[in-house]
Design a protein around this motif. Structure first.
Motif, PDB file in Angstrom:
ATOM      1  N   UNK A   1       0.830  -1.211   0.000  1.00  0.00           N
ATOM      2  CA  UNK A   1       0.000   0.000   0.000  1.00  0.00           C
ATOM      3  C   UNK A   1       0.864   1.260   0.000  1.00  0.00           C
ATOM      4  N   UNK A   2       1.950   1.243   0.785  1.00  0.00           N
ATOM      5  CA  UNK A   2       2.841   2.404   0.822  1.00  0.00           C
ATOM      6  C   UNK A   2       3.496   2.629  -0.540  1.00  0.00           C
ATOM      7  N   UNK A   3       3.942   1.546  -1.170  1.00  0.00           N
ATOM      8  CA  UNK A   3       4.575   1.691  -2.483  1.00  0.00           C
ATOM      9  C   UNK A   3       3.584   2.227  -3.504  1.00  0.00           C
ATOM     10  N   UNK A   4       2.368   1.748  -3.448  1.00  0.00           N
ATOM     11  CA  UNK A   4       1.346   2.226  -4.380  1.00  0.00           C
ATOM     12  C   UNK A   4       1.091   3.719  -4.165  1.00  0.00           C
ATOM     13  N   UNK A   5       1.045   4.149  -2.909  1.00  0.00           N
ATOM     14  CA  UNK A   5       0.822   5.565  -2.608  1.00  0.00           C
ATOM     15  C   UNK A   5       1.961   6.432  -3.143  1.00  0.00           C
ATOM     16  N   UNK A   6       3.192   5.972  -2.968  1.00  0.00           N
ATOM     17  CA  UNK A   6       4.363   6.725  -3.442  1.00  0.00           C
ATOM     18  C   UNK A   6       4.350   6.835  -4.960  1.00  0.00           C
ATOM     19  N   UNK A   7       4.161   5.706  -5.638  1.00  0.00           N
ATOM     20  CA  UNK A   7       4.175   5.703  -7.100  1.00  0.00           C
ATOM     21  C   UNK A   7       3.019   6.520  -7.670  1.00  0.00           C
ATOM     22  N   UNK A   8       1.847   6.393  -7.061  1.00  0.00           N
ATOM     23  CA  UNK A   8       0.680   7.130  -7.556  1.00  0.00           C
ATOM     24  C   UNK A   8       0.863   8.636  -7.388  1.00  0.00           C
ATOM     25  N   UNK A   9       1.420   9.061  -6.250  1.00  0.00           N
ATOM     26  CA  UNK A   9       1.629  10.494  -6.018  1.00  0.00           C
ATOM     27  C   UNK A   9       2.611  11.069  -7.028  1.00  0.00           C
ATOM     28  N   UNK A  10       3.725  10.384  -7.224  1.00  0.00           N
ATOM     29  CA  UNK A  10       4.728  10.877  -8.165  1.00  0.00           C
ATOM     30  C   UNK A  10       4.172  10.957  -9.583  1.00  0.00           C
ATOM     31  N   UNK A  11       3.350   9.992  -9.953  1.00  0.00           N
ATOM     32  CA  UNK A  11       2.801   9.987 -11.308  1.00  0.00           C
ATOM     33  C   UNK A  11       1.710  11.039 -11.472  1.00  0.00           C
ATOM     34  N   UNK A  12       0.812  11.128 -10.505  1.00  0.00           N
ATOM     35  CA  UNK A  12      -0.322  12.041 -10.632  1.00  0.00           C
ATOM     36  C   UNK A  12       0.098  13.504 -10.499  1.00  0.00           C
ATOM     37  N   UNK A  13       0.986  13.795  -9.560  1.00  0.00           N
ATOM     38  CA  UNK A  13       1.347  15.186  -9.281  1.00  0.00           C
ATOM     39  C   UNK A  13       2.474  15.675 -10.183  1.00  0.00           C
ATOM     40  N   UNK A  14       3.457  14.811 -10.436  1.00  0.00           N
ATOM     41  CA  UNK A  14       4.667  15.257 -11.144  1.00  0.00           C
ATOM     42  C   UNK A  14       4.847  14.610 -12.519  1.00  0.00           C
ATOM     43  N   UNK A  15       3.992  13.671 -12.878  1.00  0.00           N
ATOM     44  CA  UNK A  15       4.129  12.997 -14.164  1.00  0.00           C
ATOM     45  C   UNK A  15       5.349  12.101 -14.240  1.00  0.00           C
ATOM     46  N   UNK A  16       5.826  11.629 -13.087  1.00  0.00           N
ATOM     47  CA  UNK A  16       7.068  10.850 -13.024  1.00  0.00           C
ATOM     48  C   UNK A  16       6.758   9.391 -12.731  1.00  0.00           C
ATOM     49  N   UNK A  17       7.355   8.493 -13.524  1.00  0.00           N
ATOM     50  CA  UNK A  17       7.115   7.056 -13.394  1.00  0.00           C
ATOM     51  C   UNK A  17       8.256   6.417 -12.608  1.00  0.00           C
ATOM     52  N   UNK A  18       8.128   6.373 -11.289  1.00  0.00           N
ATOM     53  CA  UNK A  18       9.171   5.774 -10.457  1.00  0.00           C
ATOM     54  C   UNK A  18       9.236   4.267 -10.645  1.00  0.00           C
ATOM     55  N   UNK A  19       8.098   3.632 -10.899  1.00  0.00           N
ATOM     56  CA  UNK A  19       8.090   2.181 -11.074  1.00  0.00           C
ATOM     57  C   UNK A  19       9.029   1.733 -12.175  1.00  0.00           C
ATOM     58  N   UNK A  20       9.068   2.493 -13.265  1.00  0.00           N
ATOM     59  CA  UNK A  20       9.954   2.154 -14.378  1.00  0.00           C
ATOM     60  C   UNK A  20      11.417   2.263 -13.956  1.00  0.00           C
ATOM     61  N   UNK A  21      11.741   3.266 -13.141  1.00  0.00           N
ATOM     62  CA  UNK A  21      13.112   3.452 -12.666  1.00  0.00           C
ATOM     63  C   UNK A  21      13.514   2.308 -11.741  1.00  0.00           C
ATOM     64  N   UNK A  22      12.619   1.925 -10.837  1.00  0.00           N
ATOM     65  CA  UNK A  22      12.923   0.838  -9.905  1.00  0.00           C
ATOM     66  C   UNK A  22      13.222  -0.454 -10.654  1.00  0.00           C
ATOM     67  N   UNK A  23      12.423  -0.741 -11.660  1.00  0.00           N
ATOM     68  CA  UNK A  23      12.602  -1.979 -12.419  1.00  0.00           C
ATOM     69  C   UNK A  23      13.881  -1.937 -13.252  1.00  0.00           C
ATOM     70  N   UNK A  24      14.126  -0.819 -13.931  1.00  0.00           N
ATOM     71  CA  UNK A  24      15.288  -0.720 -14.817  1.00  0.00           C
ATOM     72  C   UNK A  24      16.598  -0.742 -14.039  1.00  0.00           C
ATOM     73  N   UNK A  25      16.615  -0.160 -12.839  1.00  0.00           N
ATOM     74  CA  UNK A  25      17.853  -0.036 -12.069  1.00  0.00           C
ATOM     75  C   UNK A  25      17.999  -1.099 -10.986  1.00  0.00           C
ATOM     76  N   UNK A  26      17.043  -2.005 -10.890  1.00  0.00           N
ATOM     77  CA  UNK A  26      17.145  -3.059  -9.885  1.00  0.00           C
ATOM     78  C   UNK A  26      17.117  -2.517  -8.471  1.00  0.00           C
ATOM     79  N   UNK A  27      16.113  -1.689  -8.164  1.00  0.00           N
ATOM     80  CA  UNK A  27      15.997  -1.045  -6.857  1.00  0.00           C
ATOM     81  C   UNK A  27      14.732  -1.502  -6.152  1.00  0.00           C
TER      82      UNK A  27
END
Length: 481
Positions: free
Chosen positions: A339-365
């Motif tokens: 739930x926390x991860x979903x909240x973080x990713x949703x906020x970054x995408x909705x407010x800033x247009x930033x896709x953190x999920x893609x970064x986490x997957x690409x960089x192995x984080x």
């Protein structure tokens, strides 16, 4: 005819011919050019050209470092630009760019790299750049007082792949044997570079101090070799030209491990002719040490420097040593919930247009929480070194509290171009106040009170994060920035 030599050059009289001595003497009486190395994670390819026009710099590319530049004119603003404060370049003498260039680091292989004595972080950030922030980079330094500077420089660079440790370098090889594809040892030394600058002053070194340094350098290089995997590469370097700290150290390890290690030829990408010494005084060295680089100041208008590339051909018998242990839980970390991860990713995408999920997957984080702070930590570290103590790992993503999620400057600075929304532009007259961490007055704002905005100037350069607070913009630049 050779002129009278300064006292610090007397020891080098027999190592150079008369012409070279005169050239050396001429060079050390000239001011050392300032240098900078660009950050490909943030700076555009035409950044140096743009900076020349904007700041009046006259830049000349360092012949052995594609991202390195020397200034042909003296300027006073090198450390005060927006680009420097936001990590678009690192101020560094050209000679110090040499060691990492000896590695031929393959980003696509995502190797593991250890920087054994990393502070203040110049060479660590160079490694990160060469790897395009892929793989795993462990930046270790034994001096706790230097860790804050190391951490700040890596944060400013925007790395997601670096982990900082604070351990004695002499023990790292026995604690983490054969764990790294590449190991850099830029060894503590006397600093006898023969050419001074504001950062490197000249001083006389006693024979006792020299011997003490040499013994430590030998122990550190042995540790570096132990930490490297078979067929792994080790670079040994110093900012000293004293043979006791350079060729003599290599010679000692070659005698100790004649079958296991070998000095390699310098890669063709480093177009330098500056061979190591085969003898100094009554000391004679292994012939292969001629493959090392002894960068005299007069050759490329730099400070003096020494570097060698070593390959570990076979295993080195390493006495076992119980490693220090610290679980993530004991360090205060716990994995974020779904739930926390979903909240973080949703906020970054909705407010800033930033896709953190893609970064986490690409960089192995993966995301971890320490109090309110959310950190993206390299999974390579968690899988291979889970219980080894660390100071910091990966990149700070933000803070999560009952009031919601707030992004971190580190994340926004690294991925500023991908933050496509929630920007606020300030005028050029406000930049100095903003970089001095002062709040700014706001006449009007389209954002609600309490909103966290991405601040930029009229050239669209990222300047940090701010919070709308009535008629003012609260400055959220971190204290280390």
């Amino acid at each position: 005819m050779t002129r009278q030599l300064p006292r610090q050059l007397e020891a080098y009289r027999d190592l150079l011919n008369e012409t070279e001595l005169n050239q050396l003497l001429e060079s050390i009486n000239q001011p050392l050019p300032s240098g900078l190395r660009t950050n490909p994670l943030k700076a555009s390819a035409n950044g140096p050209q743009a900076w020349q026009q904007q700041y009046g710099w006259q830049l000349e590319q360092v012949p052995f470092c594609p991202t390195g530049w020397q200034l042909r004119n003296e300027v006073g603003n090198l450390s005060r630009t927006v680009e420097h404060q936001m990590g678009h370049y690192y101020i560094q003498d050209a000679a110090s760019m040499l060691p990492v260039e000896l590695f031929e680091l393959p980003p696509e292989a995502e190797p593991s790299v250890l920087d054994l004595t990393a502070a203040p972080g110049g060479k660590t950030t160079h490694i990160i750049s060469q790897l395009q922030d892929r793989g795993l980079v462990v930046a270790n330094d034994s001096n706790l007082q230097r860790i804050a500077g190391l951490k700040g420089n890596i944060q400013r660079w925007g790395s997601t792949s670096a982990v900082i440790t604070n351990q004695p370098g002499e023990r790292m090889g026995r604690w983490l044997p054969e764990q790294f594809d590449y190991v850099l040892l830029d060894a503590p030394c006397s600093g006898e570079a023969l050419r001074t600058s504001e950062r490197h002053t000249s001083r006389l070194v006693s024979s006792h101090e020299r011997n003490t340094l040499q013994q430590r350098q030998i122990k550190l290089l042995e540790s570096a070799l132990q930490a490297a995997r078979p067929n792994g590469h080790v670079v040994y370097s110093t900012c000293s030209l004293a043979p006791e700290e350079d060729e003599a150290v290599l010679d000692a390890l070659l005698k100790r491990y004649p079958e296991q290690i070998q000095i390699m030829s310098i890669p063709t990408s480093v177009p330098i002719e500056a061979p190591g010494l085969l003898a100094a005084g009554s000391q004679h060295y292994d012939p292969s040490i001629a493959k090392a680089l002894r960068l005299w100041p007069h050759l490329y208008n730099t400070a003096g420097f020494f570097a060698a590339l070593i390959i570990k051909r076979d295993q080195i018998a390493t006495p076992s040593l119980e490693r220090p242990q610290q679980t993530l839980a004991k360090a205060g970390y716990k994995a974020v919930t779904a739930d926390e991860q979903r909240q973080i990713l949703d906020t970054l995408h909705a407010v800033y247009g930033f896709d953190l999920g893609k970064i986490l997957e690409a960089n192995g984080l993966s995301l971890w929480r320490n109090g309110k702070t959310i950190q993206a930590i390299p999974e390579r570290w968690l899988n291979n070194f889970e219980h080894f103590p660390f100071v910091s790992a990966g990149i700070q993503v933000g803070k999560l509290s009952r009031h919601g999620f707030q992004p971190a400057h580190d994340l926004a600075s690294r991925y500023a171009e991908q933050f496509s929304q929630q920007w606020l532009t300030i005028n050029d007259q406000q930049i100095d106040d903003w970089l001095a961490r002062r709040d700014l007055p706001l006449k009007t704002s389209t954002y609600a009170a309490g909103s966290i905005v991405v601040v930029r100037d009229q050239q669209q350069r990222y300047l940090g994060l701010g919070q709308i607070d009535g008629n003012s913009l609260e400055n959220l630049l971190p204290h280390w920035q």
